[in-house]
Design a protein around this motif. Structure first.
Motif, PDB file in Angstrom:
ATOM      1  N   ASP A 256     -42.242  33.547  17.585  1.00 62.13           N
ATOM      2  CA  ASP A 256     -42.241  32.274  16.923  1.00 62.13           C
ATOM      3  C   ASP A 256     -41.336  31.335  17.310  1.00 62.13           C
ATOM      4  N   PHE A 257     -40.176  31.584  17.507  1.00 60.11           N
ATOM      5  CA  PHE A 257     -39.090  30.460  18.177  1.00 60.11           C
ATOM      6  C   PHE A 257     -39.521  30.127  19.404  1.00 60.11           C
ATOM      7  N   GLY A 258     -39.952  30.839  20.272  1.00 59.81           N
ATOM      8  CA  GLY A 258     -40.488  30.354  21.644  1.00 59.81           C
ATOM      9  C   GLY A 258     -41.652  29.587  21.479  1.00 59.81           C
ATOM     10  N   LEU A 259     -42.613  29.543  20.636  1.00 60.43           N
ATOM     11  CA  LEU A 259     -43.614  28.579  20.185  1.00 60.43           C
ATOM     12  C   LEU A 259     -43.272  27.495  19.723  1.00 60.43           C
ATOM     13  N   ALA A 260     -42.289  27.498  18.874  1.00 62.74           N
ATOM     14  CA  ALA A 260     -41.597  26.463  18.232  1.00 62.74           C
ATOM     15  C   ALA A 260     -41.005  25.543  19.411  1.00 62.74           C
ATOM     16  N   ALA A 261     -40.216  26.190  20.273  1.00 65.01           N
ATOM     17  CA  ALA A 261     -39.712  25.475  21.391  1.00 65.01           C
ATOM     18  C   ALA A 261     -40.532  24.672  22.209  1.00 65.01           C
ATOM     19  N   LEU A 262     -41.763  25.685  22.482  1.00 63.53           N
ATOM     20  CA  LEU A 262     -42.822  25.149  23.414  1.00 63.53           C
ATOM     21  C   LEU A 262     -43.465  23.678  22.837  1.00 63.53           C
ATOM     22  N   LYS A 263     -43.512  23.679  21.618  1.00 65.54           N
ATOM     23  CA  LYS A 263     -44.252  22.527  20.780  1.00 65.54           C
ATOM     24  C   LYS A 263     -43.185  21.227  21.031  1.00 65.54           C
ATOM     25  N   ILE A 264     -41.950  21.407  21.037  1.00 67.46           N
ATOM     26  CA  ILE A 264     -41.175  20.273  21.100  1.00 67.46           C
ATOM     27  C   ILE A 264     -40.782  19.888  22.700  1.00 67.46           C
ATOM     28  N   LEU A 265     -40.921  20.912  23.519  1.00 66.43           N
ATOM     29  CA  LEU A 265     -40.641  20.668  24.956  1.00 66.43           C
ATOM     30  C   LEU A 265     -41.676  20.381  25.517  1.00 66.43           C
ATOM     31  N   PRO A 266     -42.338  19.172  26.246  1.00 69.60           N
ATOM     32  CA  PRO A 266     -43.480  18.848  26.970  1.00 69.60           C
ATOM     33  C   PRO A 266     -43.460  19.191  28.192  1.00 69.60           C
TER      34      PRO A 266
ATOM     35  N   ALA B  18     -37.804  40.613  23.255  1.00 71.69           N
ATOM     36  CA  ALA B  18     -37.417  40.994  21.735  1.00 71.69           C
ATOM     37  C   ALA B  18     -36.150  40.541  21.665  1.00 71.69           C
ATOM     38  N   GLU B  19     -35.285  40.598  22.585  1.00 72.72           N
ATOM     39  CA  GLU B  19     -33.646  40.316  22.158  1.00 72.72           C
ATOM     40  C   GLU B  19     -33.140  38.940  22.790  1.00 72.72           C
ATOM     41  N   ARG B  20     -33.888  38.259  23.491  1.00 72.21           N
ATOM     42  CA  ARG B  20     -33.507  36.817  24.074  1.00 72.21           C
ATOM     43  C   ARG B  20     -34.802  35.985  24.608  1.00 72.21           C
ATOM     44  N   VAL B  21     -34.345  34.808  24.201  1.00 73.52           N
ATOM     45  CA  VAL B  21     -35.233  33.711  24.463  1.00 73.52           C
ATOM     46  C   VAL B  21     -34.382  32.764  25.605  1.00 73.52           C
ATOM     47  N   ALA B  22     -34.952  32.660  26.760  1.00 73.41           N
ATOM     48  CA  ALA B  22     -34.466  31.587  27.822  1.00 73.41           C
ATOM     49  C   ALA B  22     -35.372  30.610  27.915  1.00 73.41           C
ATOM     50  N   ILE B  23     -34.744  29.070  27.695  1.00 70.43           N
ATOM     51  CA  ILE B  23     -35.283  27.716  27.878  1.00 70.43           C
ATOM     52  C   ILE B  23     -34.875  27.051  29.138  1.00 70.43           C
ATOM     53  N   THR B  24     -35.650  26.727  29.626  1.00 72.56           N
ATOM     54  CA  THR B  24     -35.523  25.790  30.807  1.00 72.56           C
ATOM     55  C   THR B  24     -36.534  24.654  30.772  1.00 72.56           C
ATOM     56  N   ALA B  25     -35.870  23.443  30.712  1.00 72.35           N
ATOM     57  CA  ALA B  25     -36.769  22.227  30.262  1.00 72.35           C
ATOM     58  C   ALA B  25     -35.870  21.025  30.917  1.00 72.35           C
ATOM     59  N   ILE B  26     -37.000  19.894  30.993  1.00 72.20           N
ATOM     60  CA  ILE B  26     -36.480  18.515  31.567  1.00 72.20           C
ATOM     61  C   ILE B  26     -36.670  17.522  30.316  1.00 72.20           C
ATOM     62  N   SER B  27     -35.562  16.805  29.938  1.00 77.21           N
ATOM     63  CA  SER B  27     -35.885  15.727  29.136  1.00 77.21           C
ATOM     64  C   SER B  27     -35.871  14.215  29.821  1.00 77.21           C
ATOM     65  N   ASP B  28     -36.129  13.384  28.984  1.00 79.69           N
ATOM     66  CA  ASP B  28     -36.284  11.970  29.767  1.00 79.69           C
ATOM     67  C   ASP B  28     -35.080  11.238  29.912  1.00 79.69           C
TER      68      ASP B  28
ATOM     69  N   GLY C 185     -29.987  19.977  19.669  1.00 77.29           N
ATOM     70  CA  GLY C 185     -29.799  20.093  18.284  1.00 77.29           C
ATOM     71  C   GLY C 185     -30.841  20.787  17.528  1.00 77.29           C
ATOM     72  N   GLN C 186     -32.077  20.296  18.005  1.00 74.10           N
ATOM     73  CA  GLN C 186     -33.368  20.784  17.074  1.00 74.10           C
ATOM     74  C   GLN C 186     -33.402  22.235  17.380  1.00 74.10           C
ATOM     75  N   LEU C 187     -33.399  22.736  18.786  1.00 73.11           N
ATOM     76  CA  LEU C 187     -33.597  24.264  19.110  1.00 73.11           C
ATOM     77  C   LEU C 187     -32.509  24.981  18.449  1.00 73.11           C
ATOM     78  N   LYS C 188     -31.107  24.588  18.269  1.00 72.41           N
ATOM     79  CA  LYS C 188     -30.301  25.287  17.807  1.00 72.41           C
ATOM     80  C   LYS C 188     -30.471  25.463  16.214  1.00 72.41           C
ATOM     81  N   ARG C 189     -30.957  24.344  15.513  1.00 68.80           N
ATOM     82  CA  ARG C 189     -31.532  24.745  14.148  1.00 68.80           C
ATOM     83  C   ARG C 189     -32.716  25.854  14.065  1.00 68.80           C
ATOM     84  N   LEU C 190     -33.419  25.764  14.917  1.00 68.73           N
ATOM     85  CA  LEU C 190     -34.936  26.485  14.787  1.00 68.73           C
ATOM     86  C   LEU C 190     -34.239  27.921  15.242  1.00 68.73           C
ATOM     87  N   ALA C 191     -33.388  28.401  15.834  1.00 68.43           N
ATOM     88  CA  ALA C 191     -32.853  29.657  16.387  1.00 68.43           C
ATOM     89  C   ALA C 191     -32.935  30.655  15.221  1.00 68.43           C
TER      90      ALA C 191
END
Length: 701
Positions: free
Chosen positions: A165-175, A183-193, A203-209
């Motif tokens: 669920d957290f992975g999907l939430a992160a995918l939603k806010i990271l284009p 099960a034990e870890r989520v790794a996120i690699t993304a590019i921002s503007d 900050g958003q991802l830390k609140r959602l984790a």
């Protein structure tokens, strides 16, 4: 002496028997060894090293432990091909079959402008594969979903649902992102503007984790192109500091900051931008040498604008010391850099009042232009430029004309106004020998940007002074209210007036229009707020009718907020009917308390349990919060200065509940404000004071 003939016969028979026994024993031994050697060699050739061979007469015994039943059967077959099968005695054991271990479940989610790719292995449970693909497709219109998911018939490991669920939430806010879920870890690699967006996303991802889930984030922001590539280091009465800092690599940034610290600057709050456009790969080497030289002078400034360096000493610096430092610096600088060094003369004993131009920017955005300009054309240009920078209605011009002003005056005035526009409040002073910008800002990059503008516009060898103070309260990013603060403000709004519906319907009464307007204002200032608007009723009427009406009323509140330009993407309307009473439905007062709408914060980490709050206590707490908010707002209007302004208001964090005072109709009228989801799990961790986003000034033209 001859033996009797009858005595010779037994001796012959006995001898023959002994010879037969010895020959039979010898023959059996030969057969055993040969059989054992043949079988052992055959098993080794077949790679069956686990089997041991023992021969006992004509019998061939196989012993040992086979890894599986197939290996045991193969060993027996190989032996049977070498000796008679009737001679084989199978004493092999087989390793017990272990339970098949569950595979490692994981999902790779890749998203870019072309679409979404889902790759991985899921537990075989309900329709997880279809649900995940549908959820990914719903993240954006027109996104193609490449479904390369597989399933295995094993139960989901502990923590899998929360991680997915957290992975999907992160995918939603990271284009533009890659998200690896286990099960034990989520790794996120993304590019921002931008760097600001990067901080917001983190900050958003830390609140959602979810609590207890290991989250590895690597969000990168593209390096900006810095034109000109600027660095400015100053030592004056306020001490050593960086007014602007640029670097081409993180290693160069660390070297520059270390050089500043060695010169006495505090490196804790240094903002050194890593960007593109460096004039030389030896930028860090040149800046280190210049900062070291300025430290030896103990006062002055050094400014880099691309490859042009301006070193300005202090009038109190001895000429010999200045010449020595300049000579050493010229020898240390790479050839691409050009140094202009100036030692100002000591001030005259009878100073004359210099010609100057001044501009002041108040915290309300009002700008006053005074002082001298060369001619009417420049006055019109300066007035137009200021209106474009600050707003046409906010500029007051009261300047005089002086055709004797020094060369370069128009350029100095316009560069100063462009610099002043980077501040929330401040002042500009332009003289023939300097341009000085002072004030307060809500951006950590403002000082560097001002130095960049002045270095570029004024040119090499020109002096200027930047004295800018960063105020976190004015930072649009840092000053965004937390979800708990937003909930506290909603709590205060709904405590003043209940939301009333027409009895028996989902139509909101016109008398609460002001309450909805106030709620909409809070939601607009909290754009990322995740909240459930939950409808509840008393127990009168049918259970199905109560549930339907509570759902309709919750949706009516959402639609009312949407009509007031509130982004409702984070709001969810849920009707609970009579399922969750908070008071006794046997009395009118209890039924009135149960008819309510709750504003419940979502996606918050769990906290420690808190004592249960009764409806009466909840109402009293809400009224106290509203009173505190009103008193703080009154104090805001009185506290205001030209150099610095910050708005603050207090409040308790938690969940806000809106209630109805209308007559009971068997289904949910909404209920009084109460400390909510955060307080249900534990004490609030929200700040005691809340900062507000400052009003945005029009962007510079």
């Amino acid at each position: 002496m001859r033996l009797p003939r009858l005595a010779v016969v037994p001796v012959v028979f006995i001898g023959a028997g002994l010879i037969s026994v010895l020959g039979a024993g010898w023959a059996a031994t030969v057969i055993e060894k040969r059989s054992s050697a043949i079988v052992h060699s055959g098993l080794l050739t077949a790679g069956l090293t686990f089997a041991k061979v023992e021969a006992d007469g004509l019998q061939v015994w196989l012993t040992g432990t086979a890894p599986n039943e197939a290996a045991r059967f193969r060993a027996v077959n190989v032996t049977g091909s070498l000796v008679d099968s009737a001679r084989i005695r199978d004493a092999l054991e087989v390793t017990p079959v272990r339970a098949i271990e569950a595979p490692r479940f994981s999902v790779e989610m890749l998203r870019n402008d072309d679409g979404i790719s889902l790759i991985g292995l899921l537990p075989q449970r309900r329709d997880d594969e279809e649900e995940l693909a549908e959820a990914a497709a719903g993240l954006g219109r027109g996104l193609n979903v490449a479904d390369m998911l597989e399933t295995a018939d094993f139960p989901a490991p502990e923590g899998w649902d929360a991680a997915l669920d957290f992975g999907l939430a992160a995918l939603k806010i990271l284009p533009r992102s890659k998200i690896s879920v286990s099960a034990e870890r989520v790794a996120i690699t993304a590019i921002s503007d931008s760097e600001a967006e990067k901080q917001k996303l983190e900050g958003q991802l830390k609140r959602l984790a979810p609590q207890g889930l290991q989250v590895n984030m690597n969000i990168s922001a593209p390096r900006p192109v810095l034109t000109p590539f600027t660095l400015r280091f100053v030592i004056d009465e306020d001490g050593p500091r960086f007014d602007a800092c640029s670097a081409d690599t993180t290693r160069a940034r660390d070297r520059i900051i270390a050089a500043g610290r060695a010169a006495g600057a505090s490196g804790e709050d240094v903002t050194c931008t890593v960007g593109l456009g460096v004039p030389s790969p030896r930028w860090a080497e040149a800046t280190e040498a210049a900062i070291k030289g300025l430290a030896e002078l103990k006062a002055g400034s050094v400014t880099f604008s691309d490859a042009d360096i301006t070193l300005l000493g202090s009038p109190e610096t001895p000429q010999a010391d200045f010449d020595r430092v300049v000579g050493e610096l010229e020898a240390a600088l790479p050839k691409v850099f050009s140094l202009s060094a100036t030692l100002p003369p000591k001030p005259s004993a009878t100073p004359q009042g210099p010609a100057e131009f001044t501009a002041s920017l108040s915290s309300q955005g009002q700008v006053q232009l005074r002082g001298r300009l060369t001619d009417e054309m420049l006055r019109a240009a300066v007035d137009s430029f200021a209106r474009a920078q600050f707003g046409a209605s906010k500029v007051y011009t009261a300047t005089r004309l002086d055709p004797e002003l020094p060369d370069g005056w128009p350029k100095r005035v316009l560069a100063g106004l462009e610099s002043l526009a980077q501040l929330n409040s401040g002042a500009l002073t332009v003289r023939a020998d300097t341009v000085e910008v002072t004030g307060v800002t809500g951006s950590r990059q403002a000082s560097g940007r001002i130095s960049q503008v002045l270095a570029d516009k004024l040119g090499q060898g020109q002096t200027y002074k930047v004295s800018v103070r960063y105020d976190e309260k004015l930072d649009p990013t840092a000053a965004l209210p937390t979800p708990q603060e937003c909930a506290a403000r909603i709590n205060a709004v709904v405590a003043k007036q209940k939301i009333i519906f027409t009895p028996g319907s989902a139509e909101i009464d016109a008398s609460v229009r002001g309450t909805l307007d106030a709620l909409a204002e809070v939601f607009r200032e909290c754009p990322d707020l995740k909240m459930e608007i939950a409808g509840h009723t008393d127990s009168q009427g049918s259970e199905g009718g109560n549930q339907a009406l509570s759902q309709a009323r919750a949706e009516a509140v959402v639609l009312a907020l949407q009509g007031r330009r509130v982004k409702i993407g984070g709001l969810t309307a849920v009707g609970y009917g009579e399922a969750n009473p908070i008071a006794d439905n046997g009395s009118e007062e209890g039924r009135e308390a149960n008819r309510r709408i709750d504003f419940v914060l979502k996606d918050l980490p769990p906290a420690e349990p808190a004592p249960v709050t009764t409806p009466g206590q909840a109402m009293a707490e809400a009224e106290a919060a509203a009173s505190a908010s009103a008193e703080t707002a009154s104090g805001e209007a009185a506290a205001e200065t030209v150099a610095d302004e910050a708005a603050a208001s207090g409040g308790e964090a938690g969940t806000a509940e809106a209630t109805d005072e209308g007559s009971g109709d068997g289904a949910g009228e909404e209920e009084a404000a109460e400390v909510g989801s955060a307080a249900e799990d534990g004490p609030s961790v929200a700040p005691t004071e809340m900062t507000l986003r400052p009003k945005r000034r029009p962007d510079a033209g």
